[in-house]
Structure formats: C-alpha cells, structure tokens
Design a protein around this motif. Structure first.
Motif, mmCIF file in Angstrom:
data_model
loop_
_atom_site.group_PDB
_atom_site.id
_atom_site.type_symbol
_atom_site.label_atom_id
_atom_site.label_comp_id
_atom_site.label_asym_id
_atom_site.label_seq_id
_atom_site.Cartn_x
_atom_site.Cartn_y
_atom_site.Cartn_z
ATOM 1 N N SER A 1 1.097 -1.342 -0.282
ATOM 2 C CA SER A 1 -0.171 0.058 0.352
ATOM 3 C C SER A 1 1.220 1.518 0.384
ATOM 4 C CB SER A 1 -0.590 0.220 1.196
ATOM 5 O OG SER A 1 -1.489 -0.949 1.353
ATOM 6 N N LEU A 2 -0.118 1.930 -0.835
ATOM 7 C CA LEU A 2 1.153 3.712 -0.735
ATOM 8 C C LEU A 2 0.247 3.984 0.848
ATOM 9 C CD1 LEU A 2 -0.375 5.350 -3.554
ATOM 10 C CD2 LEU A 2 1.851 4.686 -3.407
ATOM 11 N N PRO A 3 2.140 4.999 1.225
ATOM 12 C CA PRO A 3 1.699 5.514 2.531
ATOM 13 C C PRO A 3 0.018 6.899 2.778
ATOM 14 C CG PRO A 3 3.520 6.657 1.878
ATOM 15 C CD PRO A 3 2.998 5.062 0.887
ATOM 16 N N ARG A 4 0.448 7.187 1.763
ATOM 17 C CA ARG A 4 -0.740 8.241 1.649
ATOM 18 C C ARG A 4 -1.496 8.681 0.764
ATOM 19 N NH1 ARG A 4 -2.669 11.448 5.000
ATOM 20 N NH2 ARG A 4 -4.205 13.641 4.270
ATOM 21 N N LEU A 5 -1.796 8.651 0.010
ATOM 22 C CA LEU A 5 -3.173 9.348 -1.113
ATOM 23 C C LEU A 5 -3.624 9.816 -0.586
ATOM 24 C CD1 LEU A 5 -3.077 8.085 -4.142
ATOM 25 C CD2 LEU A 5 -4.877 6.942 -3.788
ATOM 26 N N LEU B 1 -2.507 3.087 2.596
ATOM 27 C CA LEU B 1 -2.899 3.179 4.580
ATOM 28 C C LEU B 1 -3.699 4.705 4.756
ATOM 29 C CD1 LEU B 1 0.936 2.548 5.500
ATOM 30 C CD2 LEU B 1 -1.181 1.290 5.242
ATOM 31 N N GLU B 2 -3.703 5.541 4.348
ATOM 32 C CA GLU B 2 -3.806 6.815 4.773
ATOM 33 C C GLU B 2 -5.009 7.399 2.754
ATOM 34 O OE1 GLU B 2 -2.506 9.546 6.740
ATOM 35 O OE2 GLU B 2 -1.170 8.333 8.351
ATOM 36 N N TRP B 3 -6.000 7.745 3.526
ATOM 37 C CA TRP B 3 -6.699 8.807 2.210
ATOM 38 C C TRP B 3 -7.225 10.232 2.670
ATOM 39 C CZ3 TRP B 3 -8.660 6.362 -2.780
ATOM 40 C CH2 TRP B 3 -7.627 5.775 -2.866
ATOM 41 N N SER B 4 -6.419 11.006 2.203
ATOM 42 C CA SER B 4 -6.987 12.126 2.514
ATOM 43 C C SER B 4 -7.654 13.597 0.610
ATOM 44 C CB SER B 4 -5.991 13.248 2.421
ATOM 45 O OG SER B 4 -6.790 14.426 2.639
ATOM 46 N N LEU C 1 2.315 6.594 -10.508
ATOM 47 C CA LEU C 1 0.703 5.859 -9.619
ATOM 48 C C LEU C 1 0.080 6.072 -11.174
ATOM 49 C CD1 LEU C 1 -0.721 8.282 -7.394
ATOM 50 C CD2 LEU C 1 0.785 6.089 -6.832
ATOM 51 N N GLU C 2 0.683 5.621 -12.277
ATOM 52 C CA GLU C 2 0.277 4.934 -13.191
ATOM 53 C C GLU C 2 -0.788 3.934 -13.376
ATOM 54 O OE1 GLU C 2 1.136 5.419 -16.741
ATOM 55 O OE2 GLU C 2 2.559 7.495 -16.373
ATOM 56 N N SER C 3 0.016 2.608 -12.713
ATOM 57 C CA SER C 3 -1.137 1.642 -12.107
ATOM 58 C C SER C 3 -1.966 2.063 -11.619
ATOM 59 C CB SER C 3 0.794 0.605 -11.591
ATOM 60 O OG SER C 3 -0.185 1.027 -10.943
ATOM 61 N N LEU C 4 -2.364 2.536 -10.217
ATOM 62 C CA LEU C 4 -3.812 3.286 -10.191
ATOM 63 C C LEU C 4 -4.559 3.683 -10.282
ATOM 64 C CD1 LEU C 4 -4.240 2.519 -6.615
ATOM 65 C CD2 LEU C 4 -3.116 4.957 -6.343
#
Length: 321
Positions: free
Chosen positions: A94-98, A123-126, A280-283
C-alpha cells in the motif's frame, strides 16, 4: 567535485521557484523559509559553479544555464519520484498516503464506493472536494496525487488524463411549475434563475451558454454547491441548469424537482481523471476502471429513475490523452 553531486531536494526547490514565479511564492508553497529557498538555489549555483538566476531583475530571471537546468531537472525529478514509488512498492503493498481531489458531484455519488473498493491501496486517504478550478493546480504543486475534475485538462507533458464521464446539462424546475418550456429566455422572464457560483467551472460554463443564446437572466440567487442550488429549486424559488450527476448528488430534493431536457442547443460537461505522468499510473488505471464500473452499475440506474431519457446521452469512459 563529483559531476553527480546534485541535491534532488535543492533541484525540487529550484523548479518550484521558477514555476511559482519567485522565492517568496516558492517558500509559501513548500512550507519553508525564504532563507532556506535562497540557500538551496545558492547551493546549486556553488556546486555547479554557474549562475542560475539573474537577481538584478524583478522577478529574478533564468540565465541560459538556469533554463537548461530547469528543463532537465523536471525530467530528473519525475524519474526520481517514479523510482521511489517503484522501490517502496517492493517493501509494502500500500502507498503510505493518497491525496485525491474530487469535484463534489463525483465525490458524493461515486467517491464512497470508489474508496471502499480501493481502500487497501493506501494506508491513509485524504479526499479534497470543493471548487474544481483548484484541483489541477494542486496536482502541479503536489498537494494532491490524483484529481477528478470538471472540464478539459491542459495538455502538459507531466500530466496524463482520461475522461470518466460526459453528461449533458439539463433543466431543473420546481415540481409545481407545470408550464411547457418553449425557451430559456421565456423561462428566465417568468421565474428566477438559481445560479451555480461564477467561481465554479459549472457556473462559468452555464453563463457562457446563456451569453451565446443572448439571455441575460437577472442575478438574484447564486450558490457554490449542487446540493444548495437544487434545494432552492426544490422549494420553488426558481429554476436551474444542472447535470444528471449533480441531481443524483442532491437526490434528497428530487421528489420536489422536475427534470427536463434543455430547450435549444445542447451542451455538456466532462469529468476527467488526471495524475502526474510516470507516477501512480497503475493506480490511475484501477481508479479509472472502478469509477466507470460504479458509474455504469450504480449511478446510471439511479439516474434512469428520474430522467430515463437522458441515459442515452451520457458517455462513460473514453480515453482522451
């Protein structure tokens, strides 16, 4: 001195100075002191033994060497960030924060389902919403990683974008207003227009359309959000130009709203997904795929209940850049 002795943080600050238009603006954008910005740029000049900026003019201008470094630094920083993402991907799933910016109507109708589907990707969404004119700017300043915004995204080598949805503008009327709609001009002379704020892209597009038609509706009511705008229509204050997704956003008011096709020339809006290229192209592909699935499987069926005639005019997906 090693020819590889380049400080990536200093390069990032230098690029920000150029893009922001000065050291004061760069310090505010980076959240550091102006002295720290000046030291970073001065350190680059000392290490490379060149003058990067002509400080005798205001604002400081790039020297030829500075222009060369600026052009190359952007590509170098993009590569460094992409490398960082790839290396961390081997350490953690997971990314640490998105940080995501979303136009309100998308954030309320699609956003919750999208976050639920992809919540384990970070891990965190904003999630930021609000007026969409700021979203792409925040993508450049790295305040957000992904934006879903209204309108076209300026062609830029560092940005990649896809269209998620194209939807027509429609007419929203109080349910008690039963007159046949012959033209927007006649309607505007009969009851007030409830406007979207002129600070929003929706409001700007609507005003542009009305000017093309030569309609000068009296300015009495103006609101920032679809929910507030359509609440005014629902209580009978006036009429509005809106979109199916905005109506879905304000669905608690739908029993008191009559939705009709827009008389005269049609016009539409596009909702775009944009990220920085090589990051983040795959995301981005996952967000695009899931968003389109949610629009098709959840939103369109709900819209068909109050405006079945509009579904054939809506387009989900379609790659743009």
């Amino acid at each position: 001195m090693s020819h590889l002795d380049l400080d990536l943080r200093a390069l990032d600050i230098f690029v920000t100075v150029v893009e922001a238009g000065g050291m004061t603006a760069a310090s505010q954008q980076k959240g550091i002191t102006q002295s720290a910005v000046s030291q970073a740029v001065g350190g680059l000049e000392k290490k490379m033994n060149v003058k990067l900026m002509d400080r005798a003019v205001r604002p400081p201008a790039l020297t030829p060497a500075g222009r060369t470094l600026f052009d190359r630094a952007k590509s170098l920083l993009d590569t460094a960030r992409e490398t960082s993402f790839m290396v961390r991907a081997h350490q953690q799933r997971s990314l640490p924060r998105l940080n995501v910016g979303m136009v309100d109507s998308f954030g309320i109708t699609v956003g919750p389902h999208l976050v639920k589907e992809l919540m384990d990707e970070a891990l965190e969404w904003s999630v930021w919403s609000g007026l969409t004119k700021l979203h792409v700017k925040r993508l450049f300043t790295r305040e957000v990683d992904v934006v879903i915004t209204e309108g076209s995204v300026e062609t830029e080598e560092r940005i990649i974008s896809h269209r998620l949805l194209r939807e027509p503008f429609v007419l929203a009327l109080p349910v008690g207003y039963t007159k046949k709609i012959e033209s927007l001009k006649e309607l505007s002379e009969d009851i007030p227009l409830v406007r979207y704020s002129s600070r929003s892209l929706t409001g700007i597009n609507i005003e542009t359309h009305l000017r093309r038609l030569g309609i000068e509706a009296r300015r009495r009511f103006e609101f920032d959000t679809a929910d507030a705008t359509l609440a005014m229509v629902a209580v009978g204050i006036g009429w509005a130009i809106t979109t199916p997704l905005c109506l879905l956003q304000a669905k608690t008011h739908l029993p008191s709203i009559r939705c009709e096709p827009l008389p005269g020339p049609a016009f539409s809006r596009s909702l775009m997904l944009a990220t920085r290229r090589h990051e983040l192209e795959s995301l981005q592909k996952m967000i695009s795929k899931k968003s389109c699935e949610i629009l098709e499987q959840r939103c369109l069926p709900e819209i068909s209940r109050f405006a079945p005639w509009v579904i054939e005019k809506m387009r989900v997906g379609e790659k743009v850049v």
